[in-house]
Design an enzyme around this catalytic site. Structure first.
Site, short mmCIF file in Angstrom:
data_model
loop_
_atom_site.label_atom_id
_atom_site.label_comp_id
_atom_site.label_asym_id
_atom_site.label_seq_id
_atom_site.Cartn_x
_atom_site.Cartn_y
_atom_site.Cartn_z
N ASP A 397 0.56 9.11 -19.23
CA ASP A 397 1.67 8.17 -19.11
C ASP A 397 1.44 6.97 -20.03
O ASP A 397 0.34 6.75 -20.55
CB ASP A 397 1.82 7.70 -17.66
CG ASP A 397 3.27 7.47 -17.28
OD1 ASP A 397 4.13 7.39 -18.18
OD2 ASP A 397 3.55 7.36 -16.06
N GLU A 400 3.10 2.99 -24.90
CA GLU A 400 4.01 2.20 -25.72
C GLU A 400 3.35 0.90 -26.16
O GLU A 400 2.48 0.35 -25.48
CB GLU A 400 5.29 1.87 -24.94
CG GLU A 400 6.09 3.08 -24.50
CD GLU A 400 5.71 3.62 -23.13
OE1 GLU A 400 6.44 4.48 -22.61
OE2 GLU A 400 4.68 3.17 -22.57
N ASP A 463 24.14 6.56 -19.07
CA ASP A 463 23.21 5.46 -18.82
C ASP A 463 21.95 5.98 -18.13
O ASP A 463 21.65 5.64 -16.99
CB ASP A 463 23.87 4.35 -18.01
CG ASP A 463 24.48 4.85 -16.71
OD1 ASP A 463 24.75 6.07 -16.58
OD2 ASP A 463 24.68 4.02 -15.80
#
Length: 643
Positions: A397, A400, A463
């Site tokens: 995970d 970023e 969305d």
């Protein structure tokens, strides 16, 4: 016209000029001319002598005070504004490509913008919360173009898969150099334009000089332009990921149990998977909060008193076991001191350990994946965990750049910060083999691993809901990541959101021929019909397993997506350019699932070719629309191209 002949014959296509009548000769596929908007120059991107693929304006951020430009080379392919800034037009990296290079010792911002023309559609760039296909209908405010976590800020942040690559439906491709400190805007700051901005601003390091460099490539059509760009600027996968995971579903504990997992729950979960008829599965994935503390990478003895026995029991059911891991160590973990004392965490500008936060910790160290010693230390602990517990692999995970501490300092060339962190993180994860997944990627096309969509919400819309699934799938493939791991069937059920039976079934059907299937919310919580529909979809998937594997192997050979946009069949058919609710498996299977709530039929466009319906074997000749094609809850419309 053949690409190989473009550079040789294009005289007058790259042209610079200004209102004083001076000009610069043509070069390659680019043509620059005078413009009266601010201090900018016009630019045209051509295919052949007179076919314009794109046009825009260079130097929109140049102040008027810099004055008139002059030539800076004998070829007149270069313009300078005194010693303030220079733009040069060069032959590109391949036939059919032309290059724009800006350099400035004084500017702290350089901006070029390209028009979004009527009927020309844009693809590529970064994963977004509201994911559309094509992207021009999804405006983006100006912001740093880096890997991020849009769950923290859906409007301003990108997801974990970001590439400096855009593709136009009329046969042009745009690739920005990876060392450009790139900010990006789409149809916001400057309406009806895509803007590339190089800027000395966080999260990038200060540049001396500041540069903005990119290439345009043009070809006969959108598919040819994409293939040219991908073969020129990006690497192909070096293999394919785990074949069992490509065919059989995996089962994650996350959406069903969130952090409330323990040994009994995991075992009961696996047993129920088998007893409900899903024993032909790839693996069980133990998600969040199995550790004794976040980053310790050891099973909690209270929650998992005998993890090896648990894993052995699951393996006896003919399923493998993976666990969720991440690059953080929280301050309260014993390993934090070891990581800090050895310099394994990302440091700040003062050379001290930079304390960061993430969704499960407020005082945390981020393991510096650009530091080979830190990456080796982290990897060694994971391998030790595998050896002692029997775990087969991991779900990786985060990764970023968003989670890096402020004023971070990384290893390697500072011009590649901060994106190099994501790249190196994925490279480290990939050493654990083809059963792994990451949710990030940047310049990692060569890795034969699954790249997961960022968490989807349990809703219908674009969305971050069900309608965003196919656009996200196509986006990943077009920026070079064919081995897509779709998020969990039905979404993540955050907050008060829980998928209805209809949403759950349609999500499952939509996933039928994607590169992997991931369950968490269980179908038996609805009813026996839901269970049976899921089993039927998996049976259809098994029936076409050879096509799935063939598409995966083609991705290895030439970088083609496994799941392709409909225009892949006929890249000259303009109707296909905006189809966002259907996709291809390889070249010959078209999937058109229902994505509208309450719908029991839909319109389906079949491009050129002869198509046999997978539902009833009726043959249709394309190009044609099938209006109100019946699709009751138990039906997944798909078509096989036979000629």
């Amino acid at each position: 016209m053949h690409r190989a002949g473009i550079i040789a014959i294009l005289v007058g296509i790259l042209y610079l000029g200004a209102s004083n009548g001076k000009s610069v000769k043509s070069l390659g596929i680019l043509n620059i001319a005078p413009n009266n908007e601010e201090n900018a120059l016009d630019i045209q991107i051509s295919f052949g002598v007179d076919v314009i693929r794109a046009h825009g304006k260079l130097g929109l951020s140049l102040p008027a005070a810099v004055g008139e430009w002059t030539h800076c080379n004998d070829d007149q392919t270069c313009v300078q504004w005194g010693d303030f800034a220079t733009v040069e037009l060069k032959t590109g990296s391949a036939p059919g490509c032309g290059r724009v290079e800006w350099t400035s010792n004084f500017a702290r911002e350089i901006e070029d913008c390209y028009d979004i023309d009527e009927g020309v559609h844009w693809y590529g760039g970064g994963e977004t919360h509201t994911q559309t296909w094509p992207i021009e209908n999804n405006p983006r405010f100006e912001g740093p173009f880096v890997t991020s976590d849009f769950l923290q800020n859906p409007q301003n942040y990108y997801g974990g898969v970001v590439e400096n690559y855009w593709l136009l439906s009329n046969g042009a491709a745009l690739v920005v150099d990876p060392d450009t400190p790139l900010f990006f805007s789409l149809n916001t700051t400057r309406p009806d334009r895509v803007c590339l901005i190089a800027r000395d601003q966080a999260p990038f390091t200060k540049r001396e000089p500041l540069k903005l460099a990119y290439e345009w490539c043009t070809a006969e059509n959108v598919k040819a332009a994409h293939q040219l760009a991908m073969s020129t600027f990006f690497e192909k996968p070096t293999g394919i990921p785990d074949e069992t995971m490509l065919i059989r579903p995996l089962w994650s504990t996350w959406a069903e149990y969130k952090v409330n997992v323990n040994q009994t729950i995991v075992l009961d979960f696996a047993k129920r998977v088998v007893s409900e008829g899903f024993g032909n599965s790839s693996h069980i994935e133990i998600d969040d909060h199995w550790e004794s503390c976040y980053g310790q990478e050891a099973f909690s003895p209270e929650k998992f008193p005998d993890p090896k026995a648990m894993i052995d029991e699951i393996k006896a059911m003919d399923m493998r076991v993976t666990a969720w891991v991440h690059p953080f160590i929280n301050y309260n973990c014993p390993l934090f001191d070891e990581g800090m004392s050895n310099g394994y965490f990302v440091k700040d500008a003062k050379g001290k350990t930079g304390i960061s936060w993430w969704w499960q910790g407020t005082d945390s160290g981020v393991i510096d994946m650009t530091n080979p010693d830190a990456a080796a230390w982290w990897s060694a602990r994971l391998r030790n965990l595998q050896e002692t517990s029997g775990l087969d692999s991991f779900k990786f995970d985060a990764g970023e750049t968003f989670w890096l501490p402020a004023s971070h300092v990384l290893a390697g060339e500072s011009s590649m910060w901060p994106q190099v962190f994501t790249t190196k993180y994925v490279e480290t994860c990939a050493t654990f083999g083809g059963l792994i997944e990451t949710r990030v990627a940047h310049l990692n096309q060569k890795e034969p691993i699954f790249v997961r969509m960022l968490d989807k919400d349990s809703r219908w819309g674009y969305d971050n809901g069900l309608k965003s699934m196919i656009p996200t799938l196509l986006h990943f493939g077009i920026v070079g990541y064919p081995y897509v791991l779709p998020d969990m069937i039905g979404g993540n059920a955050y907050g008060d959101e829980m998928p209805s039976k209809e949403m759950y079934v349609r999500w499952m059907q939509l996933n039928i021929f994607m590169p992997a299937v991931q369950f968490s919310l269980v179908p038996w919580k609805y009813d026996s019909e839901t269970v049976q529909i899921c089993l039927d979809v998996l049976a259809q998937r098994e029936m076409y397993r050879d096509e799935i594997l063939a598409a995966a192997r083609q991705a290895e050979q030439d970088g083609s997506p496994i799941n392709r946009p409909i225009w892949w069949v006929d890249p000259t058919d303009e109707i296909t350019f905006t189809i966002d609710d259907a996709y291809m498996l390889g070249d010959n299977i078209l999937v058109a699932p229902v994505v509208e709530e309450g719908a029991v039929s839909r319109d389906i466009y079949l491009p050129t070719g002869t198509w046999r319906a997978g539902v009833d074997d009726v043959v249709h000749n394309g190009p044609t629309w099938l209006r109100n094609y019946p699709a009751p809850l138990s039906v997944t419309p798909f078509f096989v191209k036979t000629a």
